[in-house]
Scaffold this motif. Structure first.
Motif: not given
Ligand code: HEM
Length: 391
Positions: A53, A284, A307, A334-335, A341, A348
């Motif tokens: 990552l 990836r 993850i 998890a995020f 990130f 959330a």
């Molecule tokens: C508990 C809830 C959530 C979890 C577990 C989660 C998890 C993740 C993870 C693991 C990634 C990274 C994916 C990667 O590296 O390939 C990600 C990216 C992202 N998430 Fe969340 N997500 C959650 C809620 C949300 C919410 C509510 C939004 C709404 C705005 C959101 C918007 C995004 C966006 C836009 C990305 C892309 C960021 C980037 O590429 O820079 N996520 N999320």
């Protein structure tokens, strides 16, 4: 990848209910492994997943994995710098912890309203349909400026698109996902056109203004950005609340600890994210050959950092299979981690904290109404079809 494996195959059913024994096996015996089924390399250990990552040799562009992918424009999620940096910077400010704090009262009142409705109706209810799903959907719709009352319209589109993120997608679903993506794009383009004519104080209007200044954001990128935010708001937080409440209900001593000490809600939500998070894996593609643990992954092949496996890695977390809502040594992923990130993490977190805290305090007799709740089919997004409970 297109594959037709029956979803009710006993091994798949078992894996969906409890994937963690397989992850334990992978940690110990096959941390870096080629999978013929997934047509990809899998990574299971925390340090390897974090490396994939954060190392810039691992590209986030996974259009090879999803060849039905976005041909007109790519979202930040699947872009590398400099496009990723540009796209993310446009919305970053709307999702900072400070901005999200301002939404706290509104989130609280949506939660109260939903729980009041459940309480007035009485009898058993479904945590997913009655609380976990509508909460994030209404919040993200209001933030973007999409009429929440249209949510029945985009609900199925969003579900199809989320399901198509899976490594094993049937030809039928792949086709439906393409139609759903087009449906959602057309719908959002309609909203974008309305905001162009008459701007409001919502995120879509702000993005339209950026697009109109030219060069920074193209029109297709704008539509793709709105799609990503809408789907991300639909398909993830619901599972933080659903998986989280299931974990608590299955660990009554942790549930009563949280009830007695509501100030633990912060560490509790982090632990629930680590213990059974909503996003099981990502993908990836190495832009050159990369060697991990003496295994060389050739350039261009798909790598799936798991993850959910990393977050149970015994070399990172003490007693990783134990749910401990007081855990403070908890750098879970998890995020995700690194430049991708999760943008929505602060949002959330607040939604999850308020929903779980309110539910636990308002319903002291909350209990599972089924022994084995059914999981959704996805191997990427981990979540329940329904979580029936009594109170
Ligand atoms: C508990 C809830 C959530 C979890 C577990 C989660 C998890 C993740 C993870 C693991 C990634 C990274 C994916 C990667 O590296 O390939 C990600 C990216 C992202 N998430 Fe969340 N997500 C959650 C809620 C949300 C919410 C509510 C939004 C709404 C705005 C959101 C918007 C995004 C966006 C836009 C990305 C892309 C960021 C980037 O590429 O820079 N996520 N999320």
């Amino acid at each position: 990848m297109i594959a037709d494996i029956p979803h009710d195959h006993p091994l798949l059913v078992q894996f969906r209910e409890d994937p963690y024994p397989l992850y334990r096996y992978l940690h110990a015996a096959a941390p870096v492994q080629w999978s013929d089924v997934l047509d990809a390399w899998t990574l299971a250990r925390y340090t390897d997943v974090v490396e994939a990552l954060t190392d810039p040799r691992f590209s986030a562009d996974r259009t090879a994995e999803q060849d039905q992918g976005f041909t007109v424009a790519k979202s930040m999620l699947v872009s590398d710098p400099p496009d990723h940096t540009r796209l993310r910077a446009l919305v970053q400010k709307a999702f900072t912890p400070r901005m999200v704090e301002q939404l706290r009262p509104r989130i609280g009142s949506i939660v109260r309203e939903l729980i009041d409705r459940i309480a007035t109706r009485g009898g058993p209810f479904d945590i997913i349909t009655d609380l976990a799903y509508p909460l994030p959907v209404v919040v993200i719709a209001e933030l973007l400026g999409v009429p929440p009352e249209d949510r029945e319209t985009f609900r199925d589109w969003s579900a199809d698109l989320a399901a198509s993120l899976d490594p094993l997608v049937s030809a039928e679903l792949a086709q439906r996902a393409t139609q759903s993506r087009d449906g959602l794009h057309t719908y959002l383009r309609g909203i974008i056109a309305e905001r162009r004519r008459a701007p409001r104080s919502d995120l879509i209007s702000a993005l339209v203004a950026v697009e109109e200044r030219g060069e920074i954001l193209s029109e297709p990128e704008l539509a793709v950005m709105c799609t990503l935010l809408l789907i991300a708001g639909h398909e993830t937080t619901v599972n933080l609340i659903g998986n989280g409440m299931l974990a608590l209900l299955r660990h009554p001593e942790q549930l009563s600890l949280l009830r007695d000490r509501p100030e633990l809600i912060g560490t509790a939500v982090e632990e629930l994210l680590r213990y059974d998070g909503p996003v099981a894996r990502t993908a990836r593609t190495p832009s050159e050959d990369v060697t991990i643990r003496d295994i060389t992954i050739p350039k261009g092949e798909i790598v799936m950092p798991f993850i959910a496996a990393a977050d149970r890695d015994p070399s990172q977390f003490s007693d990783p299979d134990r749910l401990d809502i007081t855990r403070t040594e908890n750098r879970h992923i998890a995020f995700g981690w690194g430049i991708h990130f999760c943008l929505g993490a602060p949002l959330a977190r607040v939604e999850g904290q308020i929903a779980i805290d309110t539910l636990v305090r308002r319903m002291p007799k909350l209990a599972l109404a089924v022994a084995r709740p059914e999981y959704r089919l996805s191997l990427t997004l981990r979540g329940l079809v329904a979580l029936p409970v009594s109170f």
